[in-house]
Design an enzyme around this catalytic site. Structure first.
Site, PDB file in Angstrom:
ATOM      1  N   ASP A 118     -31.344 -14.173  89.296  1.00  0.00           N
ATOM      2  CA  ASP A 118     -31.737 -14.992  90.451  1.00  0.00           C
ATOM      3  C   ASP A 118     -31.861 -14.129  91.713  1.00  0.00           C
ATOM      4  O   ASP A 118     -31.111 -14.308  92.671  1.00  0.00           O
ATOM      5  CB  ASP A 118     -30.737 -16.134  90.645  1.00  0.00           C
ATOM      6  CG  ASP A 118     -31.249 -17.188  91.611  1.00  0.00           C
ATOM      7  OD1 ASP A 118     -32.445 -17.150  91.960  1.00  0.00           O
ATOM      8  OD2 ASP A 118     -30.440 -18.041  92.021  1.00  0.00           O
ATOM      9  N   GLN A 207     -25.874 -24.912 100.345  1.00  0.00           N
ATOM     10  CA  GLN A 207     -27.340 -24.935 100.405  1.00  0.00           C
ATOM     11  C   GLN A 207     -27.846 -24.205 101.663  1.00  0.00           C
ATOM     12  O   GLN A 207     -27.398 -24.513 102.772  1.00  0.00           O
ATOM     13  CB  GLN A 207     -27.851 -26.380 100.396  1.00  0.00           C
ATOM     14  CG  GLN A 207     -28.198 -26.885  99.001  1.00  0.00           C
ATOM     15  CD  GLN A 207     -27.103 -26.710  97.970  1.00  0.00           C
ATOM     16  OE1 GLN A 207     -25.955 -27.035  98.240  1.00  0.00           O
ATOM     17  NE2 GLN A 207     -27.434 -26.196  96.806  1.00  0.00           N
ATOM     18  N   GLY A 208     -28.784 -23.279 101.464  1.00  0.00           N
ATOM     19  CA  GLY A 208     -29.318 -22.483 102.577  1.00  0.00           C
ATOM     20  C   GLY A 208     -28.705 -21.087 102.624  1.00  0.00           C
ATOM     21  O   GLY A 208     -29.242 -20.181 103.246  1.00  0.00           O
ATOM     22  N   ASP A 209     -27.562 -20.930 101.973  1.00  0.00           N
ATOM     23  CA  ASP A 209     -26.949 -19.594 101.892  1.00  0.00           C
ATOM     24  C   ASP A 209     -27.565 -18.783 100.759  1.00  0.00           C
ATOM     25  O   ASP A 209     -27.327 -17.567 100.658  1.00  0.00           O
ATOM     26  CB  ASP A 209     -25.437 -19.708 101.649  1.00  0.00           C
ATOM     27  CG  ASP A 209     -24.691 -20.203 102.872  1.00  0.00           C
ATOM     28  OD1 ASP A 209     -25.016 -19.748 103.981  1.00  0.00           O
ATOM     29  OD2 ASP A 209     -23.791 -21.050 102.721  1.00  0.00           O
ATOM     30  N   SER A 210     -28.333 -19.438  99.913  1.00  0.00           N
ATOM     31  CA  SER A 210     -28.896 -18.768  98.737  1.00  0.00           C
ATOM     32  C   SER A 210     -29.592 -17.470  99.082  1.00  0.00           C
ATOM     33  O   SER A 210     -30.372 -17.409 100.041  1.00  0.00           O
ATOM     34  CB  SER A 210     -29.906 -19.661  98.035  1.00  0.00           C
ATOM     35  OG  SER A 210     -29.226 -20.494  97.158  1.00  0.00           O
TER      36      SER A 210
END
Ligand code: ARG
Length: 265
Positions: A118, A207-210
């Site tokens: 990923d 979410q958004g730290d990915s």
């Protein structure tokens, strides 16, 4: 006198507890200005938010599911065109970092769904003026050994289902053993994933730290990237650590070095 002191310190302690995570990654705090020059706010098609790390002057590491237009829908990813990707490098408030055009996004051919591999590399049109943080090299496995405390930082939600912060967030989490993570997630793959978090939860990426970094420290005290935020069940839940792309281990480090040799070491 002693009783008054005890009472006073009990009050201070409970205030500290109730006042705790007004901000977060989840359970984090505001990053001081300039503390993370390599952190990148990544905006896809002006709408989706991810985080990334400047790993070489002209390369940003982010998540596979951040670089792929097709997301988790198909096995063979189609990368976002560079012009649809906006990056803000080294800022501590939204939109304040250095902007550099992205030439292209490169996703590993083995990227499947949002599980293994990923990662995405974003190539910049010119070198950033910020200081990069490289991916840890083959000799630095100690920087992400189970039990080692790593640093997470990012622009993601400060609570599960919550809002994104006005200031870059950072926190510290211990790296877990692979067996523990395999017990938490049936999709866990020890070649391409590594987990971090406390058994009781409370501190995590969201979410958004990915794509953003899990930083470790080498034996000589240098900061290196050892993980890239990937997924988790909810955020900061007990028994559900954050899952990170295992970027400093053989499989992903070799791919990153083949695309961007300066990004590793
Ligand atoms: N996939 C998420 C993203 O796009 C990151 C989720 C991380 N979750 C966690 N519990 N650590 O931002």
């Amino acid at each position: 006198m002693i009783r008054r002191l005890l009472l006073a310190s009990a009050t201070v302690a409970s205030l500290a507890l109730t006042a705790a995570p007004a901000h977060a990654i989840v359970g984090g705090s505001n990053a001081p200005a300039g503390a993370y020059p390599s952190i990148v706010e990544v905006k896809l098609a002006k709408s989706f938010l991810c985080t990334g790390t400047l790993v070489a002057p002209d390369w940003i590491l982010t998540a596979g599911h951040c670089g792929s237009v097709t997301g988790s829908a198909v096995a063979t990813p189609i990368a976002f065109p560079g012009p649809l990707i906006d990056v803000y490098i080294g800022g501590t408030t939204p939109g304040a970092g250095e902007t550099v055009p992205v030439t292209r996004a490169i996703i590993p051919p083995d990227y499947l769904l949002t599980q293994g591999h990923d990662v995405t590399l974003l190539q910049l049109a010119r070198p950033s003026a910020q200081a990069p943080t490289k991916v840890a090299g083959a000799a630095d496995a100690g920087a992400w050994a189970p039990g080692t405390v790593g640093t997470i930082a990012g622009w993601g939600a400060t609570s599960e289902g919550g809002d994104t912060p006005e200031t870059l967030q950072h926190a510290q989490v211990p790296i877990t053993g692979d067996d523990y993570c395999a017990g938490a997630y049936s999709a866990f793959d020890a070649e391409t994933m590594v987990c971090a978090g406390y058994p009781e939860g409370g501190i995590d990426t969201c979410q958004g730290d990915s794509g953003g970094p899990l930083y470790g420290t080498t034996a000589t005290g240098e900061r290196r990237v050892v993980g890239a935020t990937s997924f988790g069940e909810g955020c900061a839940r007990p028994g559900k650590p954050g899952v990170y792309a295992r970027v400093a281990d053989t499989e992903l480090r070799t791919w990153i070095a083949s695309v961007a040799p300066a990004a590793v070491g």
